[in-house]
Design a protein around this motif. Structure first.
Motif, PDB file in Angstrom:
ATOM      1  N   HIS A   1       0.942  -1.165   0.076  1.00  5.11           N
ATOM      2  CA  HIS A   1      -0.022   0.200  -0.059  1.00  5.11           C
ATOM      3  C   HIS A   1       0.900   1.255  -0.008  1.00  5.11           C
ATOM      4  CE1 HIS A   1      -3.645   1.988   1.991  1.00  5.11           C
ATOM      5  NE2 HIS A   1      -3.418   2.638   1.049  1.00  5.11           N
ATOM      6  N   ILE A   2       0.837   2.188  -1.085  1.00  3.30           N
ATOM      7  CA  ILE A   2       1.535   3.103  -1.252  1.00  3.30           C
ATOM      8  C   ILE A   2       0.631   4.388  -1.382  1.00  3.30           C
ATOM      9  CG2 ILE A   2       3.668   2.107  -2.047  1.00  3.30           C
ATOM     10  CD1 ILE A   2       2.672   3.099  -4.809  1.00  3.30           C
ATOM     11  N   GLY A   3       1.420   5.554  -1.375  1.00  8.94           N
ATOM     12  CA  GLY A   3       0.780   6.952  -1.719  1.00  8.94           C
ATOM     13  C   GLY A   3       0.059   7.562  -0.375  1.00  8.94           C
ATOM     14  N   SER A   4      -0.732   8.541  -0.547  1.00 12.80           N
ATOM     15  CA  SER A   4      -1.127   9.225   0.785  1.00 12.80           C
ATOM     16  C   SER A   4      -2.231   8.412   1.500  1.00 12.80           C
ATOM     17  CB  SER A   4      -1.561  10.424   0.265  1.00 12.80           C
ATOM     18  OG  SER A   4      -0.620  11.345  -0.193  1.00 12.80           O
ATOM     19  N   THR A   5      -2.859   7.495   1.055  1.00 10.81           N
ATOM     20  CA  THR A   5      -4.035   6.793   1.757  1.00 10.81           C
ATOM     21  C   THR A   5      -3.395   5.653   2.458  1.00 10.81           C
ATOM     22  OG1 THR A   5      -4.363   5.232  -0.073  1.00 10.81           O
ATOM     23  CG2 THR A   5      -5.616   7.228   0.051  1.00 10.81           C
ATOM     24  N   SER A   6      -2.020   5.357   2.426  1.00  6.06           N
ATOM     25  CA  SER A   6      -1.203   4.411   3.402  1.00  6.06           C
ATOM     26  C   SER A   6      -0.537   5.114   4.250  1.00  6.06           C
ATOM     27  CB  SER A   6       0.042   3.895   2.381  1.00  6.06           C
ATOM     28  OG  SER A   6       0.872   4.706   1.983  1.00  6.06           O
ATOM     29  N   VAL A   7      -0.744   6.239   4.427  1.00 12.45           N
ATOM     30  CA  VAL A   7      -0.099   7.099   5.696  1.00 12.45           C
ATOM     31  C   VAL A   7      -1.232   7.403   6.656  1.00 12.45           C
ATOM     32  CG1 VAL A   7       1.143   9.100   6.439  1.00 12.45           C
ATOM     33  CG2 VAL A   7       1.702   8.009   4.369  1.00 12.45           C
ATOM     34  N   PRO A   8      -1.375   6.760   7.855  1.00 11.39           N
ATOM     35  CA  PRO A   8      -2.296   6.962   8.895  1.00 11.39           C
ATOM     36  C   PRO A   8      -2.330   8.712   9.178  1.00 11.39           C
ATOM     37  CG  PRO A   8      -1.007   5.217   9.514  1.00 11.39           C
ATOM     38  CD  PRO A   8      -0.513   5.686   8.351  1.00 11.39           C
ATOM     39  N   GLY A   9      -3.600   9.106   9.367  1.00  6.20           N
ATOM     40  CA  GLY A   9      -3.762  10.717   9.417  1.00  6.20           C
ATOM     41  C   GLY A   9      -3.573  11.459   8.343  1.00  6.20           C
TER      42      GLY A   9
END
Length: 181
Positions: free
Chosen positions: A38-46
């Motif tokens: 899982h990459i990209g911004s949706t993979s970073v909590p918050g």
């Protein structure tokens, strides 16, 4: 969503959506996929993001293409043969399905390491993630109907994050964790 650039607050459903998608991809690709992440911004909590699930599939080689192309197409993804970026093979969701970008990259290449380092740095540095969210929101407001303009406008900040992430990786001894799927 169309071509309109929309940044939304982080959604708890994004990791769940990736987990389901990743498990399905692992099922159809087996060992052809060395990693599924899982990459990209949706993979970073918050982190605020465009509501698009980005997946990176790491393979040993782009040849034979059909080794991953056929299973991904059977899974319902559309191969974007016209993608100009030669460091990846690119797939999108079929019409009417959840917005998904699937990037197939060669294991160990810079283009494969880049999004993983970027993601891991932002996960470990919430202040940098907050800076990135502010940049994305500002760029989205300015380039609401111009996706290419939006990407170009945030590019200097992305490269600044990569520079910072590289320094962090060197000092912290960053290595890739296990595959996400």
């Amino acid at each position: 969503m169309g071509d309109r650039v929309e940044i939304v607050d982080h959604q708890p459903v994004w990791p769940v959506a990736f987990a389901e998608l990743g498990a399905g991809l692992r099922g159809v690709l087996g060992d052809v996929a060395v990693r599924i992440d899982h990459i990209g911004s949706t993979s970073v909590p918050g982190l605020a993001a465009k509501p698009v699930i980005d997946v990176q599939i790491s393979v040993r080689s782009f040849e034979p293409l059909d080794a991953f192309r056929l299973p991904l197409e059977d899974f319902g993804l559309v191969y974007r043969e016209d993608n100009p970026e030669r460091t990846k093979r690119y797939f999108r969701e079929a019409p009417g399905r959840r917005r998904t970008h699937v990037h197939v990259r060669r294991l160990g290449s810079f283009s494969q390491q880049f999004p993983l380092l970027f993601r891991d740095f932002l996960r470990c540095h919430p202040a940098a993630a907050a800076e990135y969210a502010a940049v994305k929101r500002r760029c989205a407001a300015e380039f609401r109907n111009d996706r290419h303009g939006y990407v170009a406008a945030k590019e200097p900040f992305v490269w600044d994050i990569i520079r910072r992430a590289d320094a962090w990786a060197q000092s912290a001894g960053w290595t890739l964790g296990p595959s996400d799927a």
